[in-house]
Design a protein around this motif. Structure first.
Motif, PDB file in Angstrom:
ATOM      1  N   THR A  51       0.836  -1.201   0.000  1.00 47.91           N
ATOM      2  CA  THR A  51       0.000   0.000   0.000  1.00 47.91           C
ATOM      3  C   THR A  51       0.870   1.249   0.000  1.00 47.91           C
ATOM      4  N   ARG A  52       0.309   2.288  -0.534  1.00 46.62           N
ATOM      5  CA  ARG A  52       0.968   3.587  -0.555  1.00 46.62           C
ATOM      6  C   ARG A  52      -0.145   4.621  -0.496  1.00 46.62           C
ATOM      7  N   GLN A  53       0.064   5.679   0.300  1.00 50.30           N
ATOM      8  CA  GLN A  53      -0.949   6.729   0.345  1.00 50.30           C
ATOM      9  C   GLN A  53      -0.300   8.092   0.434  1.00 50.30           C
ATOM     10  N   GLN A  54      -1.082   9.083   0.024  1.00 54.49           N
ATOM     11  CA  GLN A  54      -0.624  10.465   0.040  1.00 54.49           C
ATOM     12  C   GLN A  54      -1.831  11.375   0.158  1.00 54.49           C
ATOM     13  N   ASN A  55      -1.651  12.498   0.813  1.00 52.26           N
ATOM     14  CA  ASN A  55      -2.702  13.514   0.857  1.00 52.26           C
ATOM     15  C   ASN A  55      -2.547  14.435  -0.349  1.00 52.26           C
ATOM     16  N   THR A  56      -3.681  14.895  -0.861  1.00 52.81           N
ATOM     17  CA  THR A  56      -3.634  15.789  -2.008  1.00 52.81           C
ATOM     18  C   THR A  56      -3.102  17.159  -1.591  1.00 52.81           C
ATOM     19  N   THR A  57      -2.534  17.853  -2.564  1.00 50.64           N
ATOM     20  CA  THR A  57      -2.001  19.196  -2.338  1.00 50.64           C
ATOM     21  C   THR A  57      -3.147  20.209  -2.271  1.00 50.64           C
ATOM     22  N   ALA A  58      -2.799  21.459  -2.088  1.00 50.91           N
ATOM     23  CA  ALA A  58      -3.803  22.530  -2.079  1.00 50.91           C
ATOM     24  C   ALA A  58      -4.545  22.607  -3.408  1.00 50.91           C
ATOM     25  N   ALA A  59      -3.902  22.134  -4.479  1.00 53.33           N
ATOM     26  CA  ALA A  59      -4.530  22.118  -5.809  1.00 53.33           C
ATOM     27  C   ALA A  59      -5.283  20.813  -6.070  1.00 53.33           C
ATOM     28  N   GLY A  60      -5.337  19.913  -5.068  1.00 52.43           N
ATOM     29  CA  GLY A  60      -6.043  18.646  -5.225  1.00 52.43           C
ATOM     30  C   GLY A  60      -5.242  17.561  -5.922  1.00 52.43           C
ATOM     31  N   ASP A  61      -3.954  17.820  -6.165  1.00 51.60           N
ATOM     32  CA  ASP A  61      -3.122  16.879  -6.908  1.00 51.60           C
ATOM     33  C   ASP A  61      -2.490  15.817  -6.015  1.00 51.60           C
ATOM     34  N   TYR A  62      -2.224  14.638  -6.598  1.00 47.90           N
ATOM     35  CA  TYR A  62      -1.468  13.577  -5.926  1.00 47.90           C
ATOM     36  C   TYR A  62      -0.519  12.942  -6.928  1.00 47.90           C
ATOM     37  N   HIS A  63       0.522  12.312  -6.404  1.00 54.08           N
ATOM     38  CA  HIS A  63       1.563  11.695  -7.225  1.00 54.08           C
ATOM     39  C   HIS A  63       2.090  10.495  -6.433  1.00 54.08           C
ATOM     40  N   LEU A  64       1.794   9.292  -6.896  1.00 54.91           N
ATOM     41  CA  LEU A  64       2.231   8.077  -6.210  1.00 54.91           C
ATOM     42  C   LEU A  64       3.183   7.290  -7.103  1.00 54.91           C
ATOM     43  N   ALA A  65       4.388   7.030  -6.600  1.00 54.42           N
ATOM     44  CA  ALA A  65       5.334   6.153  -7.290  1.00 54.42           C
ATOM     45  C   ALA A  65       5.077   4.744  -6.766  1.00 54.42           C
ATOM     46  N   LEU A  66       4.814   3.804  -7.684  1.00 58.23           N
ATOM     47  CA  LEU A  66       4.403   2.450  -7.291  1.00 58.23           C
ATOM     48  C   LEU A  66       5.148   1.401  -8.104  1.00 58.23           C
ATOM     49  N   PRO A  67       5.333   0.221  -7.516  1.00 60.53           N
ATOM     50  CA  PRO A  67       5.810  -0.899  -8.328  1.00 60.53           C
ATOM     51  C   PRO A  67       4.741  -1.227  -9.377  1.00 60.53           C
ATOM     52  N   VAL A  68       5.153  -1.713 -10.522  1.00 59.51           N
ATOM     53  CA  VAL A  68       4.203  -2.081 -11.568  1.00 59.51           C
ATOM     54  C   VAL A  68       3.257  -3.140 -11.023  1.00 59.51           C
ATOM     55  N   GLY A  69       1.962  -3.004 -11.308  1.00 62.94           N
ATOM     56  CA  GLY A  69       0.981  -3.977 -10.844  1.00 62.94           C
ATOM     57  C   GLY A  69      -0.432  -3.470 -10.960  1.00 62.94           C
ATOM     58  N   GLU A  70      -1.345  -4.219 -10.382  1.00 55.11           N
ATOM     59  CA  GLU A  70      -2.763  -3.878 -10.379  1.00 55.11           C
ATOM     60  C   GLU A  70      -3.119  -3.384  -8.983  1.00 55.11           C
ATOM     61  N   TYR A  71      -3.802  -2.237  -8.913  1.00 52.91           N
ATOM     62  CA  TYR A  71      -4.096  -1.583  -7.642  1.00 52.91           C
ATOM     63  C   TYR A  71      -5.569  -1.256  -7.492  1.00 52.91           C
ATOM     64  N   GLU A  72      -6.009  -1.252  -6.251  1.00 48.52           N
ATOM     65  CA  GLU A  72      -7.316  -0.716  -5.889  1.00 48.52           C
ATOM     66  C   GLU A  72      -7.037   0.684  -5.358  1.00 48.52           C
ATOM     67  N   LEU A  73      -7.755   1.661  -5.849  1.00 48.08           N
ATOM     68  CA  LEU A  73      -7.549   3.051  -5.460  1.00 48.08           C
ATOM     69  C   LEU A  73      -8.759   3.531  -4.677  1.00 48.08           C
ATOM     70  N   ARG A  74      -8.490   4.099  -3.511  1.00 49.06           N
ATOM     71  CA  ARG A  74      -9.555   4.690  -2.679  1.00 49.06           C
ATOM     72  C   ARG A  74      -9.183   6.125  -2.337  1.00 49.06           C
ATOM     73  N   VAL A  75     -10.180   6.977  -2.394  1.00 47.49           N
ATOM     74  CA  VAL A  75      -9.976   8.380  -2.054  1.00 47.49           C
ATOM     75  C   VAL A  75     -11.000   8.765  -1.012  1.00 47.49           C
ATOM     76  N   SER A  76     -10.531   9.383   0.068  1.00 45.37           N
ATOM     77  CA  SER A  76     -11.450   9.846   1.099  1.00 45.37           C
ATOM     78  C   SER A  76     -11.029  11.231   1.548  1.00 45.37           C
ATOM     79  N   ALA A  77     -12.011  11.984   2.043  1.00 44.64           N
ATOM     80  CA  ALA A  77     -11.741  13.353   2.477  1.00 44.64           C
ATOM     81  C   ALA A  77     -12.608  13.664   3.688  1.00 44.64           C
TER      82      ALA A  77
END
Length: 79
Positions: A51-77
């Motif tokens: 797993t890897r997570q990050q909070n979005t910036t003030a502009a709502g942006d995110y950037h996740l560096a991940l190993p190649v693979g299939e992921y489930e993505l969840r966003v909560s606020a």
């Protein structure tokens, strides 16, 4: 917390066969198109449990560096 994007399946694929990492990036917005700062974006690999997570910036942006693979993505606020 409210779920912005309850469930999404994301596949991170490398451009070249020898690459072992990829980048997932985007912007979190609400239904009216307004950006959501401070939302938590979490990617989880189904096969490995990585797993890897990050909070979005003030502009709502995110950037996740991940190993190649299939992921489930969840966003909560916060409400």
């Amino acid at each position: 917390m409210r779920n912005i994007l309850p469930l999404a399946l994301v596949v991170c694929a490398a451009a070249a066969a020898q690459d072992t990492s990829a980048v997932l990036e985007g912007r979190v917005t609400d239904a009216s198109g307004g950006v959501i700062a401070g939302a938590t974006v979490r990617a989880a690999a189904r096969a490995t449990g990585y797993t890897r997570q990050q909070n979005t910036t003030a502009a709502g942006d995110y950037h996740l560096a991940l190993p190649v693979g299939e992921y489930e993505l969840r966003v909560s606020a916060p409400n």
